[in-house]
Design an enzyme around this catalytic site. Structure first.
Site, PDB file in Angstrom:
ATOM      1  N   LEU A  42       0.862  -1.189   0.000  1.00  0.00           N
ATOM      2  CA  LEU A  42       0.000   0.000   0.000  1.00  0.00           C
ATOM      3  C   LEU A  42       0.894   1.233   0.000  1.00  0.00           C
ATOM      4  O   LEU A  42       1.879   1.295   0.741  1.00  0.00           O
ATOM      5  CB  LEU A  42      -0.892   0.028   1.249  1.00  0.00           C
ATOM      6  CG  LEU A  42      -2.210  -0.733   1.213  1.00  0.00           C
ATOM      7  CD1 LEU A  42      -2.892  -0.644   2.574  1.00  0.00           C
ATOM      8  CD2 LEU A  42      -3.134  -0.188   0.128  1.00  0.00           C
ATOM      9  N   ASP A  43       0.547   2.234  -0.802  1.00  0.00           N
ATOM     10  CA  ASP A  43       1.292   3.489  -0.818  1.00  0.00           C
ATOM     11  C   ASP A  43       1.176   4.197   0.531  1.00  0.00           C
ATOM     12  O   ASP A  43       0.194   3.998   1.258  1.00  0.00           O
ATOM     13  CB  ASP A  43       0.743   4.420  -1.905  1.00  0.00           C
ATOM     14  CG  ASP A  43       1.047   3.931  -3.307  1.00  0.00           C
ATOM     15  OD1 ASP A  43       1.995   3.130  -3.470  1.00  0.00           O
ATOM     16  OD2 ASP A  43       0.352   4.358  -4.252  1.00  0.00           O
ATOM     17  N   PRO A  44       2.136   5.070   0.864  1.00  0.00           N
ATOM     18  CA  PRO A  44       2.056   5.827   2.125  1.00  0.00           C
ATOM     19  C   PRO A  44       0.758   6.628   2.266  1.00  0.00           C
ATOM     20  O   PRO A  44       0.229   6.760   3.372  1.00  0.00           O
ATOM     21  CB  PRO A  44       3.268   6.759   2.043  1.00  0.00           C
ATOM     22  CG  PRO A  44       4.252   6.007   1.196  1.00  0.00           C
ATOM     23  CD  PRO A  44       3.423   5.299   0.168  1.00  0.00           C
ATOM     24  N   ALA A  46      -2.158   5.785   1.333  1.00  0.00           N
ATOM     25  CA  ALA A  46      -3.302   4.898   1.548  1.00  0.00           C
ATOM     26  C   ALA A  46      -3.405   4.415   2.992  1.00  0.00           C
ATOM     27  O   ALA A  46      -2.426   4.374   3.728  1.00  0.00           O
ATOM     28  CB  ALA A  46      -3.204   3.695   0.615  1.00  0.00           C
ATOM     29  N   ARG A 178      -4.470   4.573  -8.501  1.00  0.00           N
ATOM     30  CA  ARG A 178      -4.182   5.959  -8.907  1.00  0.00           C
ATOM     31  C   ARG A 178      -3.997   6.068 -10.421  1.00  0.00           C
ATOM     32  O   ARG A 178      -4.284   7.113 -11.013  1.00  0.00           O
ATOM     33  CB  ARG A 178      -2.989   6.522  -8.144  1.00  0.00           C
ATOM     34  CG  ARG A 178      -1.725   5.730  -8.184  1.00  0.00           C
ATOM     35  CD  ARG A 178      -0.716   6.286  -7.154  1.00  0.00           C
ATOM     36  NE  ARG A 178       0.271   5.293  -6.792  1.00  0.00           N
ATOM     37  CZ  ARG A 178       1.494   5.238  -7.299  1.00  0.00           C
ATOM     38  NH1 ARG A 178       1.875   6.122  -8.209  1.00  0.00           N
ATOM     39  NH2 ARG A 178       2.336   4.314  -6.894  1.00  0.00           N
TER      40      ARG A 178
END
Length: 305
Positions: A42-44, A46, A178
């Site tokens: 997971l991206d930061p 998120a 995204r």
């Protein structure tokens, strides 16, 4: 129970600002064990469901990463960034706006099988180098498109005044939400960036079952962490269960084939995967394969000890 004996799946509600690796590093400190891995980056930006695998369960992390995921994503129309979300540098503005009906219709066009080019700011490797390392040096390289599947991409709300809205998505592994938002913005002619992302489900695991760092820290202090861990066989609930006899368990322990008479409930289709148990204890993921002398047998597919 000693901390070194911990084994299972810990569902974390990842806080914003943490990378998936940050979560793993913090849990290593809390649980005092190095055998930890996560099942799906997971991206930061998120938040939401991040399955974390502890002890022997770490061998199942790749299976979790391969499962479908569900998200709720917030987006803003009107501009694009180099990261395709609000954390990046603005590349251009469109000066265009869209009506709710347009957004709804455009989102619906992204359903189904398709190919997606991963963003430069991603952990995907090209020629052995992570794309985000290249992106931070100002480099852009050609990225091969990947097959993805979008099961759902529904508009939950959209404010025509602010040009902000929310999407609910269900997607296959390897899908960048995204990038879907970015591509939707391009299709609209208005451009778009993602401004928030919550993973609401990973495989069979919903957000409601997830824990915070505070909960895990309290459990570690109380010696009750194991109670927070889910059994690894729950990851394979869609596969049938096979019960071994004592003889079958002895054979599988030394890597030998198990014959049908030693495996109750053995599927009769070559290639089938199954959950394998002995005396109520989950042993492994097994696979049905053809025997050299005819018939079918049960073989080790993946151990989780």
């Amino acid at each position: 129970m000693q901390q070194s004996e911990l084994c299972g799946i810990l569902l974390m509600d990842k806080p914003q600002g943490f990378t998936s690796h940050d979560v793993v590093a913090k849990l290593r400190g809390i649980l005092h064990t190095r055998r930890i891995g996560h099942g799906g980056t997971l991206d930061p930006l998120a938040t939401g469901v991040l399955p974390v695998f502890v002890g022997g369960a770490t061998k199942a992390a790749d299976f979790a990463a391969a499962q479908d995921k569900e998200y709720v994503a917030g987006f803003t129309l009107g501009f694009e960034t180099d990261t395709q979300d609000v954390t990046g540098e603005i590349l251009r503005r469109s000066g265009q706006t869209a009506a709710r009906a347009q957004v709804e219709q455009t989102a619906a066009r992204f359903l189904g099988a398709q190919q997606q080019v991963p963003p430069m700011y991603s952990a995907v490797k090209v020629n052995g180098q992570k794309l985000y390392d290249l992106a931070r040096k100002g480099k852009e390289v050609e990225r091969p498109a990947r097959d993805i599947f979008v099961h759902e991409m529904a508009l939950l709300d959209f404010d025509e005044r602010t040009q902000q809205g929310t999407l609910r998505l269900a997607v296959s592994k390897g899908t960048y939400v995204r990038t879907l938002v970015h591509d939707m913005g391009v299709s609209l002619g208005a451009l778009a960036v993602m401004h928030s992302l919550v993973r609401t489900r990973a495989g069979a695991y919903p957000l409601e079952q997830c824990h915070s760092f505070d909960e895990v820290e309290r459990a570690a202090q109380d010696g009750t962490v194991q109670a927070l861990l889910l059994p690894v066989d729950g990851l394979f609930a869609e596969h049938p269960a096979v019960m071994l006899t004592d003889e079958g368990a002895e054979r599988i322990a030394r890597g030998a084939v198990v014959f049908p008479r030693q495996a109750a409930g053995l599927p009769q289709s070559e290639g089938a995967l199954c959950r394998v148990y002995h005396n109520g204890r989950f042993l492994m993921l097994g696979q049905v394969r053809a025997l050299d002398k005819g018939g079918l047998g049960l073989f080790v597919y993946k151990n989780f000890r």
